[in-house]
Design an enzyme around this catalytic site. Structure first.
Site, short mmCIF file in Angstrom:
data_model
loop_
_atom_site.label_atom_id
_atom_site.label_comp_id
_atom_site.label_asym_id
_atom_site.label_seq_id
_atom_site.Cartn_x
_atom_site.Cartn_y
_atom_site.Cartn_z
N CYS A 204 0.82 -1.21 0.00
CA CYS A 204 0.00 0.00 0.00
C CYS A 204 0.86 1.27 0.00
CB CYS A 204 -1.02 -0.03 1.14
SG CYS A 204 -2.39 1.13 0.85
N HIS B 105 -3.66 -5.17 0.62
CA HIS B 105 -3.15 -5.59 1.93
C HIS B 105 -3.23 -7.09 2.18
CE1 HIS B 105 -2.60 -1.64 3.88
NE2 HIS B 105 -3.54 -1.26 3.03
N GLU C 233 -1.83 -8.71 4.53
CA GLU C 233 -1.79 -9.01 5.97
C GLU C 233 -3.15 -8.85 6.63
OE1 GLU C 233 -0.85 -6.25 4.61
OE2 GLU C 233 -1.86 -4.72 5.81
#
Ligand SMILES: *[C@@H]1O[C@H](CO)[C@@H](O)[C@H](O)[C@H]1NC(C)=O
Ligand SMILES: *[C@@H]1O[C@H](CO)[C@@H](O)[C@H](O)[C@H]1NC(C)=O
Ligand SMILES: *[C@@H]1O[C@H](CO)[C@@H](O)[C@H](O)[C@H]1NC(C)=O
Ligand SMILES: *[C@@H]1O[C@H](CO)[C@@H](O)[C@H](O)[C@H]1NC(C)=O
Ligand SMILES: CC(=O)N[C@H]1CO[C@H](CO)[C@@H](O)[C@@H]1O
Length: 306
Positions: A119, A228, A230
């Protein structure tokens, strides 16, 4: 014989010791800054890297170039996390540039140091490569999307992904987008610096603008995702985060890829003890899921916190 023993111990030692991955901290927004929380790392990035078998070294703000050089020679890869600071003038931008330049210089000498940007990290990489801000506004603030693969088959990143994971990534809403700015395909196609440097592996669109969602450098171990990985396994504060089996599995393959890249160099600390001093384990994450978009955050006082 000596040589053999030496090589053997070198290899064994490295099998044990390698896998220190840096995660860059960033300035806490001035509105929330306190003496005890000057910079931070969202805990999901730490868990993400740990899930693939690496230990995390937080890379703190505001150190000298020499200190970062020494850290570069000790850790095996660096993750530039998402966030909200300037890609031009923040400490995050300064430290990213130091590591980016070192990684490129190292690669030219046969030393393989991976940098992964997520990001904001992706956007930072675009700036470091293009030397100008090429971001355009997109309507991509809170949405999970499938990836539109472009050159994924010929990539390093996706080479070892199972077919079912690739299919899920291409069809299901597994990649979480939380950005108001993007690198459009148009900006990429009209910028020689970016075009020569990165291979586009996937794109997405907000309905109007086609933007780059995943890329890898042609010649360097430098990778970026505008979304993202994660969040699927480790963040729960927004209803559009995907937590299905495929969502979590897909995230793991990205973490696994990056950590594997970080197994390809022999950077090491002077000793296991020297490494242990810097581990994230010395810090405690704070529960913030009731007021922030991250479930847990590691807050740091400042540079000399360790
Ligand atoms: C932005 O995208 C969302 C869907 O993700 C849509 O509901 C919304 O209308 C869009 N806003 C604008 C200004 O286009
Ligand atoms: C990529 O490889 C997969 C599996 O081998 C195949 O199904 C797919 O068609 C390929 N995609 C492209 C764009 O070549
Ligand atoms: C993915 O999300 C979009 C809206 O962002 C929705 O229209 C679509 O049905 C979703 N697809 C799946 C397979 O859930
Ligand atoms: C993928 O690309 C197609 C064709 O450009 C587009 O219609 C579609 O919306 C894109 N999907 C996503 C999730 O961005
Ligand atoms: C190396 C470096 O950037 N040092 C700075 C750390 O922060 C203090 C105060 O915020 C500055 O005075 C230093 O120059």
């Amino acid at each position: 014989m000596f040589l053999f023993v030496f090589l053997f111990s070198l290899i064994t030692w490295h099998c044990l010791v390698l896998g220190f991955t840096g995660i860059l901290s960033q300035e806490v927004n001035p509105r929330h800054r306190t003496p005890n929380s000057v910079s931070y790392i969202a805990a999901s990035y730490v868990k993400y890297v740990e899930s693939a078998g690496a230990r995390v070294i937080p890379v703190m703000m505001n150190q000298t170039e020499e200190e970062y050089k020494s850290l570069f020679n000790s850790i095996n890869g660096l993750l530039l996390p998402g966030g909200g600071v300037s890609i031009v003038s923040s400490s995050y931008a300064r430290v990213s540039k130091i590591f980016y330049d070192l990684a490129i210089e190292a690669y030219k000498k046969g030393d393989y140091f991976p940098i992964w940007g997520t990001c904001l990290g992706f956007e930072q990489l675009s700036y470091l490569t293009a030397h100008e801000v090429l971001l355009v506004k997109t309507n991509t603030s809170r949405v999970s999307l499938p990836l539109n693969f472009t050159n994924a088959n010929g990539s390093r990143m996706f080479k070892d992904f199972p077919v079912d994971v690739m299919q899920a990534l291409a069809k299901e809403n597994l990649t979480e987008n939380s950005h108001r700015w993007s690198i459009s395909m148009e900006a990429y196609n009209t910028n020689d610096n970016l075009k020569k440097f990165y291979k586009v592996l996937s794109t997405n669109t907000d309905g109007k603008i086609e933007f780059i969602s995943t890329w890898e450098a042609y010649d360097y171990p430098i990778y970026g995702v505008q979304w993202h990985p994660e969040k699927n396994p480790f963040e729960w504060t927004r209803p559009h985060y995907a937590h299905s089996s495929n969502a979590v599995k897909a995230s793991f393959y990205f973490a696994n890829f990056f950590v594997n890249e970080a197994r390809k160099n022999l950077h090491s600390f002077e000793s296991e003890e020297a490494a242990r001093k810097l581990l994230i384990y010395h810090h405690c994450p704070t529960y913030t899921g009731d007021k922030r978009s991250f479930e847990q955050i590691y807050f740091f006082k400042d540079v000399n916190f360790y």
